[in-house]
Enzyme design. Sequence first.
Site, short mmCIF file in Angstrom:
data_model
loop_
_atom_site.label_atom_id
_atom_site.label_comp_id
_atom_site.label_asym_id
_atom_site.label_seq_id
_atom_site.Cartn_x
_atom_site.Cartn_y
_atom_site.Cartn_z
N HIS A 166 24.73 46.84 -18.66
CA HIS A 166 25.67 45.65 -18.94
C HIS A 166 24.32 44.74 -17.86
O HIS A 166 24.39 43.86 -18.35
CB HIS A 166 26.44 46.23 -17.37
CG HIS A 166 27.38 44.79 -17.58
ND1 HIS A 166 27.00 44.25 -16.36
CD2 HIS A 166 28.58 44.49 -18.10
CE1 HIS A 166 28.41 42.61 -16.92
NE2 HIS A 166 29.07 43.42 -17.82
N HIS A 188 30.22 32.97 -15.61
CA HIS A 188 29.77 34.30 -15.77
C HIS A 188 28.75 34.78 -14.46
O HIS A 188 28.32 35.65 -14.49
CB HIS A 188 29.33 34.18 -16.90
CG HIS A 188 29.14 35.58 -17.63
ND1 HIS A 188 28.27 36.47 -18.03
CD2 HIS A 188 29.74 36.72 -17.76
CE1 HIS A 188 28.13 37.50 -18.63
NE2 HIS A 188 29.17 38.55 -18.49
#
Length: 623
Positions: A508, A280
């Site tokens: 985000h 990630h």
Amino acid sequence: MSQDSLHGKWTVSSSDDDDDGENLPPSGTTTSNSSQPAASIHDLPRSATPPSTKLEPVTVEVKPEPVASSVPLLFIGSEARQMAAANQLNPVKYETSPSLAGKHKQEVADGSGWALSDSDDDDKVDVKGKGAAPKRKPPSPKAKKAKVENERPPSPHGRLYYIDEPEDFFETSVPCLNDIYRFYLNKVTGLDRKYNCGALHIRDILSPLFGTLKESVQFNYCFDLAWMVEQYPPEFRNRPVLIVHGDKREAKARLVKQAQPFPHIKFCQAKLDIAFGTHHTKMMLLWYEEGFRVIILTSNLIRADWYQKTQGLWMSPLFPRLPEGSSASAGESPTFFKRDLLEYLAAYRAPELEECIQRIKEHDLSEARVYLVGSTPGRYVGSDMERWGHLRLRKLLCDHTEAIPGDETWPVIGQFSSIGSMGLDKTKWLAGEFQRTMTTLGKSSVRSDPPMHLLYPSVEDVRTSLEGYPAGGSLPYSIQTAQKQLWLHSYFHRWKADATGRSHAMPHIKTFMRVSPDFTQLAWFLITSANLSKAAWGALEKNNTQVMVRSYELGVLYVPSAFSMKTFPVQKNPFPVSSSTSSGFPVPFDLPPTPYSTKDQPWIWNIPYNQAPDTHGNVWIPS
């Protein structure tokens, strides 16, 4: 508040989530779903009343699509993101939304007020079977005929979804925003120009104004390689690029296929040996003729993440080469940034990164003023427990901050775009270990218990956003996880960012910080790829003698001592940019945070929202 008043009545219509904060499929297990995590979208409470007037759909101009990609972009990202793509390709208008009134529902035994469809009994979901959410209207034959061979496959948000940016949107200039901190927000299509002043687009980051690019390394989770290549300026477009990813099996094959038209792209696959872990981390290593630069950011390498979402990044100074014959310890910063970056890269155990490691050793990183906070998959004991995850953050806060008189009243604010499973009550992880890390200030053994405010968009935030319901594709909080942790929702606060002009650009970005009771001073600030999950931050095991981390994550920590300050003053109105000398830190949302009201619900991606239209006149119906 009652659970009903907090959450309304939700309808389950998707498969169970895993333990990962992004709800991605496990990388290292035998699951057949190997696509990576992404976001999701949701709906108003089923008890909501439709508005008396319908929102006007947005008028858009079709923007020419970049060079063709050989892989359908519906495969990009998590199930939530894929659902967002499907809904944007084939939206359901509010006035034609199928009624769910006749569906049989059974009440959840725990009294949460949620209603489960028949297909969700015993957590077995058959999206094609009886009781599934209404299906969207199939595309017309004309829509299919409109495709021609030289057209790019549909964008993740639909052929007609993206609106054209104004002519000056991509004008590149050296940013003057917060050069002290080197913390920047992204440009957002559809905002007033003043709210993009000093912000950065990926084209700005890769432009010649920051250096003569020779090659680059892109660490990320989701990739649209054709789009990525188009963001490099023409003169740098064929320079070597190394892609560091965590894809396996079918997802890896799709990624490799994307790169077929681009022989200058090579790959490095991150090792993911623990189930439910993901790669990630989002970082760029940019090698110039003039030196070297590091960008640590929150955006995936897909257009949707650089379009109408709030993202953030830290851009390093330009690090010059060291003189020939410099010692091995030369070029270190007071924050040991060089040592920690090398340690993070070494943790990949990847031959493809060896050259990068050697090059970094040859550069002077002494100007870095932030601390690196990374996560790498593994189980760690002894002193290694403090190398990664939230225990790494705890160690840094212990060593490099000082206790503040009355700090028990200084709240912690966490802001994120995804939520993992944290247990049946707050003591299992959130308060039991994560909150202890977040409340650490200095070496005091006395731990205060200040408030913790968690910022996460409500259904109404998503519905009224620039993207509408599809913005929820990047907010993958599932009904299955939410049902197990109703206690968490009492922590929730709305996403509001009027000062930055971004209240309607869904976040985000992921940030964590400790702030004074009057919200004017920061004790520290962290921007990171890590969401609110044990997979990202790590969890203690074996009577607290071991920590287990599932995923790769990366962020940078700002502490006042590294900037010769006692605290950071909060800059409440960072836009439009007026000066590069401001000492205020540009917090990307409004302070004080706004708690959820009794009518607010956290966005849940895998339930329908068909009681009110979004800003495009559509509803959200996951299938």
